[in-house]
Design an enzyme around this catalytic site. Structure first.
Site, PDB file in Angstrom:
ATOM      1  N   PHE A  57       0.863  -1.179   0.000  1.00  0.00           N
ATOM      2  CA  PHE A  57       0.000   0.000   0.000  1.00  0.00           C
ATOM      3  C   PHE A  57       0.896   1.224   0.000  1.00  0.00           C
ATOM      4  O   PHE A  57       1.622   1.478   0.949  1.00  0.00           O
ATOM      5  CB  PHE A  57      -0.948   0.057   1.211  1.00  0.00           C
ATOM      6  CG  PHE A  57      -1.819   1.290   1.156  1.00  0.00           C
ATOM      7  CD1 PHE A  57      -2.999   1.279   0.420  1.00  0.00           C
ATOM      8  CD2 PHE A  57      -1.436   2.469   1.772  1.00  0.00           C
ATOM      9  CE1 PHE A  57      -3.784   2.423   0.318  1.00  0.00           C
ATOM     10  CE2 PHE A  57      -2.210   3.622   1.674  1.00  0.00           C
ATOM     11  CZ  PHE A  57      -3.385   3.590   0.955  1.00  0.00           C
TER      12      PHE A  57
ATOM     13  N   ASP B 139       9.453   3.027   1.820  1.00  0.00           N
ATOM     14  CA  ASP B 139       8.254   3.794   2.159  1.00  0.00           C
ATOM     15  C   ASP B 139       8.029   3.657   3.660  1.00  0.00           C
ATOM     16  O   ASP B 139       7.492   2.671   4.135  1.00  0.00           O
ATOM     17  CB  ASP B 139       7.041   3.284   1.363  1.00  0.00           C
ATOM     18  CG  ASP B 139       5.774   4.090   1.681  1.00  0.00           C
ATOM     19  OD1 ASP B 139       5.775   4.824   2.690  1.00  0.00           O
ATOM     20  OD2 ASP B 139       4.783   3.953   0.924  1.00  0.00           O
TER      21      ASP B 139
ATOM     22  N   LYS C 156       2.636  11.150   6.987  1.00  0.00           N
ATOM     23  CA  LYS C 156       1.822  10.885   8.182  1.00  0.00           C
ATOM     24  C   LYS C 156       2.331  11.633   9.433  1.00  0.00           C
ATOM     25  O   LYS C 156       2.079  12.815   9.565  1.00  0.00           O
ATOM     26  CB  LYS C 156       1.692   9.380   8.396  1.00  0.00           C
ATOM     27  CG  LYS C 156       0.807   8.748   7.300  1.00  0.00           C
ATOM     28  CD  LYS C 156       0.201   7.423   7.684  1.00  0.00           C
ATOM     29  CE  LYS C 156      -0.921   7.055   6.723  1.00  0.00           C
ATOM     30  NZ  LYS C 156      -0.554   6.143   5.663  1.00  0.00           N
TER      31      LYS C 156
END
Ligand SMILES: *Cc1c(COP(=O)(O)O)cnc(C)c1O
Length: 398
Positions: A139, A224, A253
Site C-alpha cells: 500500500f 516507504d 503521516k
C-alpha cells in the site's frame, strides 16, 4: 444517537470511506470525545499520523506561532522556516537533501519520478524503459500511478488504464527481488513493514538482503516509511531494525504532527540532485506552516524519547495481547507500538469486532477482513493499553 448525528454529517460526502459510526468533536493525547460527550481511547492514531497524540502542546505551540507570522509563500520565493526544517530532517535521516511535499502519495509519486530520472540520467537506462520492483500486498497510496502496482482489486478495479513500468514480486522474499532485477531496473520500492496489509513483518534479514541486492545491481532502494517510520516501531525508522539505510526515505503521516499533511523524500544529493528547477513541485509543499510543524516533530524525534517509549510500550502490548492467541485471536504481529491482530472468523469480522470495541470506548480499524490494526499514540499509558486489551478480551469472550 451517535448514529443519526454521524449520518447527518455524511449526507453530502462521497462514499469512498465506511467509517465507524462515531462523530468525534475533540481530542487530547490518546483520547477523543464524540459529539455526545462520550470518550474513546484512539488506538488508530489516524494510521500513525498521530504518533504524538492529539493536540501535542509542543506541536500546537509551533503551529500557533507560525500561523500568526507566515503560512504560505509557494516555492516561487524562499521562506525562513523551510531551510532549517530541511536541515534538521536531513540530519535525522543521515542524508543531505530533502524534497518537501504534502501527502504520502505525493512523496511516493516523487520517489518514483526521481528514481526514473536517476535511472535515465545517471544509470543510463534507455528512455521510457525504467522498471521499479514492488511487493505484493503493498500500500503506497491512491493515485492512478500508485494503484497501477497495487494487487488489491478494490483499489484498482475501475481505475485503469494503469501506468506501466512496475514489476510485482512476493513480499519478504529478497531472492525474488534479485531475480526480477534487469539492466532497466532503477529501484526497489517497499514498505519495511507492510501497514495496510495488516502489519506484515518480513522475515529477519530481508531488509539487509534487499539492501545488498540493490547495491550490487546499481538499483535504488526506496523505503516507504510513511506509516512505519518516525518512532512507531521503537526506532526512528523501521529500516533501523536491521541497521539498513535505504537510498530514499519516503516520509509522511506523523511528519505533520497530527496537524496537517507534511511529507518528504529524503536522500543524498547524488540522487535527489538530479531533479532540476521546474521539473517537479507542489504549490503547498514546504509551506512555512508545514515546515514549522515538521521541524518541531523532527526536534521531538531527535531526542529518541518517543522511539524509546514506543519500544517499551510495544513490548508491553505484545505481552498483554499474547494470551488472546487461541482465544478468539489466531495470530498477532507486533513491531514496536504497532500490532496486527487476526480475529478468529468464528467470532466475527474485523469490522464487527471494531464496532464492539467502539461500544466499549476503544477505537481501532479493521483491515483485509479479519485483521484489526492497533497503532496507539505513543503518548498512551501502559495502563490504558491494559484496559483496552481487556475490552478486546471481553468482546472476544462474548
Ligand atoms: C498512508 C500511506 C501512504 C499514503 O499516504 P497519504 O498521505 O494517505 O497519501 C503511502 N504509503 C504508506 C506506507 C502509507 O501507509
Amino acid at each position: 444517537m451517535t448514529d443519526n448525528l454521524a449520518t447527518a454529517t455524511d449526507v453530502n460526502l462521497a462514499h469512498n470511506y465506511h467509517p465507524l459510526p462515531v462523530t468525534i468533536s475533540s481530542g487530547e493525547g490518546a483520547w477523543v470525545t464524540d459529539v455526545e460527550g462520550k470518550r474513546y481511547l484512539d488506538l488508530l492514531s489516524a494510521y500513525s499520523a498521530l504518533n504524538f497524540g492529539h493536540g501535542h502542546p509542543e506541536i500546537l505551540a509551533a503551529a500557533h506561532a507560525q500561523l500568526d507570522r507566515l503560512t504560505l509563500t509557494s516555492r516561487a520565493f524562499n521562506n525562513d522556516v523551510l531551510g532549517p526544517f530541511a536541515t534538521a530532517l536531513a540530519a535525522l535521516c543521515g542524508k543531505d537533501m530533502v524534497l518537501p511535499m504534502n501527502t504520502g502519495a505525493e512523496a511516493v509519486e516523487s520517489g518514483i519520478k526521481l528514481a526514473r530520472a536517476w535511472g535515465y540520467r545517471v544509470k543510463g537506462v534507455p528512455a521510457d524503459a525504467a522498471q521499479i520492483i514492488v511487493a505484493n500486498g503493498n500500500f503506497h497510496g491512491r493515485t492512478t500511478t500508485i494503484v497501477s502496482f497495487s494487487d488489491d482489486d478494490t483499489a484498482r478495479n475501475g481505475f485503469g488504464p494503469f501506468t506501466p513500468g512496475f514489476v510485482n514480486v512476493p513480499y519478504g522474499d529478497a531472492g525474488a527481488i534479485e531475480a526480477a532485477i534487469t539492466p532497466n531496473t532503477v529501484a526497489v520500492l517497499i514498505e519495511p513493514i507492510q501497514g495496510e496489509a495488516g502489519v506484515i513483518i518480513p522475515p529477519a534479514g530481508y531488509l539487509t538482503a534487499v539492501r545488498e541486492a540493490t547495491a550490487r545491481n546499481n538499483v535504488l532502494f526506496i523505503a516507504d516509511e510513511i506509516q512505519s517510520g518516525l518512532a512507531r516501531v521503537g526506532t526512528t525508522f523501521a529500516c533501523d531494525r536491521e541497521n539498513v539505510v535505504p537510498d530514499l526515505y519516503l516520509l509522511g503521516k506523523a511528519l505533520g504532527g497530527g496537524v496537517m499533511p507534511v511529507s518528504a523524500v529524503v536522500a543524498n544529493s547524488d540522487i535527489l540532485g538530479v531533479i532540476q528547477p521546474g521539473e517537479h513541485g507542489s504549490t503547498f509543499g514546504g509551506n512555512p506552516l508545514a515546515a514549522a510543524v515538521g521541524h518541531r516533530v523532527v526536534q521531538m524525534l531527535a531526542t529518541g524519547e518517543f522511539q524509546e517509549r514506543a519500544a517499551q510500550l510495544g513490548a508491553h502490548l505484545e505481552q498483554i495481547l499474547q494470551p488472546l492467541v487461541g482465544h478468539g485471536v489466531t495470530e498477532i504481529r507486533v513491531a514496536g507500538l504497532w500490532a496486527g491482530i487476526d480475529i478468529d472468523p468464528a467470532l466475527g469480522t474485523g469490522r464487527q469486532i471494531a464496532e464492539k470495541l467502539m461500544a466499549r470506548g476503544v477505537l481501532v480499524k479493521d483491515t483485509h477482513g479479519q485483521t484489526i490494526r492497533m497503532a496507539p499514540p505513543i503518548v498512551v499509558r501502559a495502563t490504558e493499553l491494559d484496559w483496552a486489551v481487556e475490552q478486546l478480551r471481553l468482546v472476544l469472550a462474548v
